[in-house]
Design a protein around this motif. Structure first.
Motif, PDB file in Angstrom:
ATOM      1  N   UNK A   1       4.463  10.656   1.910  1.00  0.00           N
ATOM      2  CA  UNK A   1       4.222   9.288   1.094  1.00  0.00           C
ATOM      3  C   UNK A   1       4.439   8.267   2.114  1.00  0.00           C
ATOM      4  N   UNK A   2       3.586   7.351   2.447  1.00  0.00           N
ATOM      5  CA  UNK A   2       3.646   6.109   3.443  1.00  0.00           C
ATOM      6  C   UNK A   2       3.699   4.722   2.377  1.00  0.00           C
ATOM      7  N   UNK A   3       4.738   4.086   2.581  1.00  0.00           N
ATOM      8  CA  UNK A   3       4.710   2.669   1.869  1.00  0.00           C
ATOM      9  C   UNK A   3       4.316   1.661   3.208  1.00  0.00           C
TER      10      UNK A   3
ATOM     11  N   UNK B   1       0.829  -1.093   0.046  1.00  0.00           N
ATOM     12  CA  UNK B   1      -0.070  -0.078  -0.071  1.00  0.00           C
ATOM     13  C   UNK B   1       0.967   1.261  -0.139  1.00  0.00           C
ATOM     14  N   UNK B   2       0.548   2.213  -0.969  1.00  0.00           N
ATOM     15  CA  UNK B   2       1.253   3.322  -1.095  1.00  0.00           C
ATOM     16  C   UNK B   2       0.179   4.489  -0.748  1.00  0.00           C
ATOM     17  N   UNK B   3       0.526   5.335   0.409  1.00  0.00           N
ATOM     18  CA  UNK B   3      -0.541   6.199   0.685  1.00  0.00           C
ATOM     19  C   UNK B   3       0.210   7.693   0.428  1.00  0.00           C
ATOM     20  N   UNK B   4      -0.722   8.614   0.017  1.00  0.00           N
ATOM     21  CA  UNK B   4      -0.176   9.994  -0.270  1.00  0.00           C
ATOM     22  C   UNK B   4      -0.921  10.615   0.833  1.00  0.00           C
ATOM     23  N   UNK B   5      -0.516  11.425   1.770  1.00  0.00           N
ATOM     24  CA  UNK B   5      -1.379  12.537   2.494  1.00  0.00           C
ATOM     25  C   UNK B   5      -0.352  13.833   2.674  1.00  0.00           C
TER      26      UNK B   5
ATOM     27  N   UNK C   1      -4.600   6.599  -2.053  1.00  0.00           N
ATOM     28  CA  UNK C   1      -3.860   5.569  -1.841  1.00  0.00           C
ATOM     29  C   UNK C   1      -3.994   4.520  -3.074  1.00  0.00           C
ATOM     30  N   UNK C   2      -2.820   3.764  -3.393  1.00  0.00           N
ATOM     31  CA  UNK C   2      -2.695   2.557  -4.500  1.00  0.00           C
ATOM     32  C   UNK C   2      -2.208   1.369  -3.813  1.00  0.00           C
ATOM     33  N   UNK C   3      -3.056   0.279  -4.260  1.00  0.00           N
ATOM     34  CA  UNK C   3      -2.231  -1.143  -3.501  1.00  0.00           C
ATOM     35  C   UNK C   3      -2.139  -1.962  -4.711  1.00  0.00           C
ATOM     36  N   UNK C   4      -1.346  -2.933  -4.391  1.00  0.00           N
ATOM     37  CA  UNK C   4      -1.371  -4.352  -5.231  1.00  0.00           C
ATOM     38  C   UNK C   4      -0.791  -5.372  -4.266  1.00  0.00           C
TER      39      UNK C   4
ATOM     40  N   UNK D   1      -8.162  -3.362   4.378  1.00  0.00           N
ATOM     41  CA  UNK D   1      -8.263  -2.247   3.475  1.00  0.00           C
ATOM     42  C   UNK D   1      -9.801  -2.421   2.661  1.00  0.00           C
ATOM     43  N   UNK D   2     -10.587  -3.216   2.802  1.00  0.00           N
ATOM     44  CA  UNK D   2     -11.875  -2.998   2.637  1.00  0.00           C
ATOM     45  C   UNK D   2     -12.348  -1.826   3.164  1.00  0.00           C
ATOM     46  N   UNK D   3     -13.113  -0.973   2.340  1.00  0.00           N
ATOM     47  CA  UNK D   3     -13.660   0.366   2.597  1.00  0.00           C
ATOM     48  C   UNK D   3     -12.736   1.200   3.348  1.00  0.00           C
TER      49      UNK D   3
END
Length: 669
Positions: A616-618, A527-531, A643-646, A626-628
């Protein structure tokens, strides 16, 4: 360009002088954007430097055509690595469509400028032009032919393969399947070689079925023109195909034969690697009379989207629809109910867990002896199940008949007594196999039977993962002459593997430590989160404490390391991440002012420790948590977090977490 009205059809063009009279601030921003664009192109294109000097070093005097030519050169020479054009628009209101389409023509490479399309044939990957010239077949035959074979035999094999390629009348890729209310199912195809003719037989190399093409259309928006053939490089529509799905390869043979010769029957254009689904939801018809209609609609959905899966739970009898994420399943539900008019409802979104062994099962030998489709079938097989880790598990025996890795599991076939040899034509054969049964069929049958058993775990009924199955075939005790068929071999492998899996829960002979048991595994996401800076603390605390994740890095350019990428590939997920790409310098990217920024932040002199500095948080977080998550993240970051995730990998659960997840799955009991 200004779009007037709500349909996006009316566009008004303004020159910079005209815009300066109406909106001075916007005109000034456009000047800054033009300067940034010319400066960036000058770093990668020497011709743009010359044009800039010819324009008296005035960025605004460089002609639009010179800029387009420079962009095109950068795209073609750098293969999209140096310069990436980005276009803005609003698809809901059809705003920005015209310039996007214009620049598809202006900037992107023509068919003659594109790289050789990737193909896969006989397990060997290469280019389409290599295949048509015969070079790819030469490489393939050199790999398949033993080192001690004579050059004459190799030349004959190559000649046979080249002769088969000459029978290729046309090949095309079905890149889109659409259910049209008036015309029925439309299969959009691009012809990569030769031509597709009206009424010709098309062989689907993915499904191994042949279908006739009764009608061919060329589409012009909503208008269709019927044609007799589609030539190389053209895009068209085939109407009337009943089985073809998105991503399938269609092959037409010379002489309109139903089945093309080897190796054409294995040709695949631009093969798609679909990651395993991780979300699933139940689908229920409103009544029994609607069940058939629902199944037909689901089949149509699967043809359109190969990343969707449908299965039936053996215990509950529920139909389960699996996909890649929440949004994916929500769109599928909307298509199913609103577009395909299926009278059904979908249950809540669940996670696709996996099950893995905690130790070896001990060898299990089973003999299958029943009638299959009215014909007596008898075959045997020995199976051994154990935990599998690509990094720590021992290397398989080099003399194994085959080693297959799929869905995180490994299947090893051992048959040392078969005495497999390769004949003059390059085919494998064994003196211990009955007539009508070759080595390739034995290998495929045993693998299919084993895969069927691995689809259901012995304790929690989830598919198996991180499991190594060693199948051993002894001709004297496991093959019974003409009674041994492909179907009986597959059934024997399934029976032996299934019994070995259930032995994990009991006390099998040969395992002194008792029953090793199995454990639940859950998908863990990258998960990569941008805040912004002000929200960083609350988001990090939420991830690490409330959601059971752990932080990998903060504000790093490459938060996903190469080792983590290799771990993700153990899930058979092909990553598009390219470590050779140069890092992006944000200071060289022009961006207009944020219209939603607060007045206190809009100033140019922003201190480096400001609360609005982007961070940016990885992290690695269990998918269940991560649901919802998007709604929760927006509440933590005042609506500015993304955020984006794989999928990274499947990991074993701890005992307390497994107990909590099972309690939730069972409704609290």
């Amino acid at each position: 360009m200004r779009w007037e009205g709500g349909d996006g059809k009316s566009v008004k063009r303004l020159s910079l002088e005209e815009l300066n009279e109406v909106e001075v601030q916007l005109a000034q921003e456009l000047r800054l954007a033009r300067i940034a664009l010319v400066e960036l192109l000058s770093e990668h294109d020497d011709t743009m430097v010359e044009k800039f000097l010819e324009s008296e070093e005035d960025h605004l005097l460089v002609s639009p055509q010179d800029i387009l030519d420079s962009l095109r050169r950068c795209l073609l020479e750098g293969k999209g690595r140096k310069i990436i054009p980005v276009f803005a628009g609003a698809s809901f209101r059809n705003i920005g469509v015209q310039p996007l389409l214009d620049n598809v023509v202006n900037l992107l490479p023509s068919p003659t400028e594109t790289p050789d399309p990737e193909v896969s044939i006989g397990g060997v990957k290469g280019g389409l032009r290599q295949l048509l010239s015969g070079e790819l077949i030469v490489e393939q035959q050199e790999k398949e032919t033993p080192a001690k074979a004579k050059q004459k035999k190799k030349s004959a094999l190559v000649a046979d393969s080249r002769g088969a390629i000459k029978q290729l009348h046309g090949c095309a890729l079905a890149f889109k399947v659409v259910n049209d209310a008036k015309r029925g199912v439309l299969v959009y195809v691009r012809v990569y070689s030769g031509s597709l003719d009206k009424g010709s037989l098309l062989f689907n190399t993915n499904l191994n079925v042949s279908e006739r093409a009764p009608r061919l259309l060329k589409m012009y928006a909503n208008d269709a023109i019927e044609v007799d053939s589609l030539q190389e490089g053209h895009i068209g529509v085939v109407v009337g195909l009943k089985h073809t799905r998105t991503g399938d390869t269609l092959v037409a043979s010379a002489g309109n034969k139903a089945n093309p010769p080897e190796p054409l029957n294995t040709l695949q254009l631009r093969p798609i690697n679909v990651p395993p689904p991780v979300f699933f939801a139940s689908v229920e018809p409103h009544s029994l009379s609607e069940e058939k209609r629902m199944q037909e609609s689901l089949a149509m959905l699967l043809r359109e989207d190969p990343s969707l899966h449908v299965s039936v739970d053996e215990d509950s009898g529920q139909t389960l629809l699996s996909g890649m994420g929440e949004l994916h399943l929500e769109i599928a539900r909307d298509r199913l109910i609103n577009d395909l008019k299926a009278k059904a409802s979908m249950g809540r979104i669940e996670i696709g867990y996996r099950e893995c062994p905690l130790g070896p099962s001990g060898p299990v030998t089973k003999i299958f002896d029943k009638e299959v489709a009215g014909r007596k079938g008898k075959a045997g097989c020995t199976a051994l199940v154990e935990f599998y880790d690509p990094e720590t598990s021992p290397t398989p025996d080099t003399h194994a008949l085959s080693v297959e890795t799929a869905n995180g599991n490994q299947i090893i076939l051992l048959a040392p007594e078969l005495q497999v040899t390769t004949n003059k034509k390059g085919h494998e054969e064994s003196p211990f196999l009955p007539a009508g049964l070759d080595v390739g069929t034995v290998r495929t049958s045993l693998q299919n039977g084993c895969l069927a058993a691995l689809a259901r775990g012995p304790q929690f009924t989830f598919p198996m993962h991180s499991t190594r199955v060693t199948l051993t075939l002894h001709p004297e005790t496991h093959i019974f002459g003409s009674d041994t068929t492909a179907a009986s071999l597959s059934a024997a492998a399934r029976l032996a593997t299934s019994t070995a899996l259930h032995n994990l829960l009991s006390n099998p002979a040969g395992v002194p430590s008792g029953s090793p048991g199995t454990s639940l595994m859950e998908p863990v996401m990258n998960v990569i989160i941008s805040v912004d800076e002000a929200s960083l603390g609350s988001v990090v605390h939420d991830i690490s404490s409330s959601r059971g994740g752990h932080i990998i890095s903060l504000d790093e350019d490459l938060p996903i390391t190469s080792t983590e990428l290799s771990e993700s590939k153990n899930l058979d997920i092909e990553s598009d991440y390219d470590t050779d790409l140069p890092p992006i310098d944000p200071s060289k990217i022009y961006a207009p002012p944020d219209p939603f920024q607060s007045p206190t932040v809009a100033g140019a002199s922003l201190p480096p420790d400001s609360g609005n500095r982007p961070r940016t948080i990885a992290a690695k977080v269990p998918l269940k948590e991560m649901v919802g998550y998007l709604k929760h993240l927006r509440s933590l970051s005042a609506g500015r977090g993304t955020f984006v995730m794989s999928v990274d990998r499947f990991e074993k659960m701890s005992a307390p977490r497994q107990k909590a997840v099972l309690a939730e799955l069972r409704g609290g009991y």
